[in-house]
Each structure stands twice: as C-alpha cells, then as structure tokens.
Design an enzyme around this catalytic site. Structure first.
Site, PDB file in Angstrom:
ATOM      1  CG  PHE A   1      -1.753   1.209   1.390  1.00  0.00           C
ATOM      2  CD1 PHE A   1      -2.567   1.658   0.373  1.00  0.00           C
ATOM      3  CD2 PHE A   1      -1.736   1.919   2.587  1.00  0.00           C
ATOM      4  CE1 PHE A   1      -3.350   2.790   0.525  1.00  0.00           C
ATOM      5  CE2 PHE A   1      -2.509   3.046   2.751  1.00  0.00           C
ATOM      6  CZ  PHE A   1      -3.318   3.484   1.713  1.00  0.00           C
TER       7      PHE A   1
ATOM      8  CB  ILE B   1      -6.081  -6.996  -3.261  1.00  0.00           C
ATOM      9  CG1 ILE B   1      -6.151  -6.979  -4.794  1.00  0.00           C
ATOM     10  CG2 ILE B   1      -6.744  -8.261  -2.715  1.00  0.00           C
ATOM     11  CD1 ILE B   1      -5.347  -8.086  -5.447  1.00  0.00           C
TER      12      ILE B   1
ATOM     13  CG  HIS C   1      -1.814  -1.509  -3.431  1.00  0.00           C
ATOM     14  ND1 HIS C   1      -2.434  -1.463  -2.201  1.00  0.00           N
ATOM     15  CD2 HIS C   1      -2.438  -0.578  -4.197  1.00  0.00           C
ATOM     16  CE1 HIS C   1      -3.389  -0.545  -2.214  1.00  0.00           C
ATOM     17  NE2 HIS C   1      -3.422   0.001  -3.416  1.00  0.00           N
ATOM     18  CB  CYS C   2      -2.523  -6.557  -0.394  1.00  0.00           C
ATOM     19  SG  CYS C   2      -0.904  -7.363  -0.208  1.00  0.00           S
ATOM     20  CG  ASN C   3      -1.552  -3.102   5.044  1.00  0.00           C
ATOM     21  OD1 ASN C   3      -0.878  -2.113   4.770  1.00  0.00           O
ATOM     22  ND2 ASN C   3      -2.040  -3.312   6.249  1.00  0.00           N
TER      23      ASN C   3
END
Length: 228
Positions: A50, A70, A126-128
């Site tokens: 993120f 995501i 990206h996710c976290n």
C-alpha cells in the site's frame, strides 16, 4: 525503483526467452527497504505494498494508469484509493487468511489488469504489505498470461519481488489454478464447429439416456398398472 518498460510482449514464450523471463534481471541486489516499494513483474504490471500507492509523484513517474487495491475488509478505513481523480481503481475486499477463496475473485482482477495492459497502460497491484494477498493474484495472472506452470509463475514473481510469501491456503489455490486456466485455454482453442458437434452429440446422448430411463421406469410400473 525502475521505470516500467511497458513494451508489448507476446505470450506464450518458449525456450531461452521463457527462461530469461522467469529468472528476471540478475543484477538486482535486493535490499530490505525495497519491500516498501513496488517492482515490475512483467511489462506494465507492478506489484507492491500500500505504501507504494500513496505518492502521486511516484505513481506518475512510473506511468501508472490503473491501481488494483486488494485489501482485508478490516483495513478498509486506511487501505483505500488515494487519487481516484488521477487513476482508474478496482478495489477487492477480501479476508487475508488461508480460507479466503481467491480463485473466485480472480476473474475481476484478471479483467482489470488485462484491460490496462491492452490499453498500453501500467497497473499497480497492491495489498497492505505486498507479501501474501496481492502476490497471489499476480502469480495467477502471470501464470495465465504467460501460460506457465504454477512453479514457474511463482518463481517469476519472486525473482522480481523477493519478499513475497503467499500463505498456505493461497499457495494451494495457486496450484489448483494451473489446471483451471489450462482447461480454459484448451476449450478456447477447440474449433468452434467441432465443439458444436460435440455438444450436439452429447445432448443427443443425454436425451437418449433420459428416454431409456423413462422406458425402464414405465416397464417397471406397467405390471402394477395392468392389474385389474
């Protein structure tokens, strides 16, 4: 952080080009702080955390046009689109655990990434943390896009973003997805006329089976029906 080449690649590749694609650049020295950046996986496709989506200046310098966010549902208050007026977003709310069905959600991600690449854009996924959740989607995408085995697809992504580590449940689904995408490729490559004949013949066979069942059922009942 390198600028995406954004070239138009033709897949599937074979032999030496495929080997080079999987191995990736050999002159990259991975540093711990690089996990906070995004990396180019294939031309036009970036993967990261993120953190990589929070700087408009960096995103513009990379030529980003689409962002696939995501996130775990519990992170929605903080992991969210930052620049909706500048980029096209797709947000997928999931649960970052081994029981989450990522295969079911993958078609949305696949279509979004494909649309970006077909329009000569650059998409950041990206996710976290960019460690488990978003890499699972990217591995499945490059598996299908490049027509690779799940092992080769995983190695391709790992050789560019060394810190990825999909959880056990995601890894199991990545393995399962190989047979799913290969089946879809086989069906897509089947001559349409021949496919129609097969479907038609199968339907006739099914109809014949149903008629046979009805006849058997009738003859089983007939002695009862004929009793005066």
């Amino acid at each position: 952080m390198s600028t995406p080449s954004n070239s138009s690649s033709v897949f599937p590749l074979t032999d030496e080009p495929l080997k080079n694609l999987i191995q990736g650049p050999g002159d990259v020295e991975w540093r711990y702080e690089m996990r906070r950046e995004c990396q180019e996986i294939i031309p036009g496709l970036l993967l990261g955390p993120f953190q990589a989506s929070k700087s408009l200046e960096v995103l513009n310098s990379l030529g980003v046009t689409h962002i696939l966010c995501i996130r775990d549902k519990k992170e929605a208050f903080s992991v969210k689109p930052r620049f909706p007026e500048h980029f096209e977003y797709l947000v997928l709310d999931v649960e970052d655990n081994e029981d989450q069905n990522v295969i079911r959600l993958f078609p949305q991600a696949h279509n979004f990434i494909t649309e970006s690449l077909d329009r000569k854009g650059t998409v950041l996924v990206h996710c976290n943390g960019g460690i488990s959740l978003s890499p699972a989607f990217v591995v499945m995408f490059v598996m299908r896009r490049c027509q690779l085995s799940w092992e080769d697809a995983l190695h391709l992504v790992q050789n560019r973003r060394y810190c990825i580590s999909p959880n056990g449940g995601f890894l199991t689904q990545i393995k399962e997805y190989e047979s799913i995408y290969k089946a879809s490729v086989a069906v897509a490559g089947f001559p349409q006329g021949q496919m129609q004949r097969v479907v038609s013949r199968r339907k006739r066979d099914d109809d014949d089976d149903e008629e046979e069942i009805r006849c058997v059922h009738f003859w089983k009942l007939s002695p009862v029906l004929c009793v005066p």
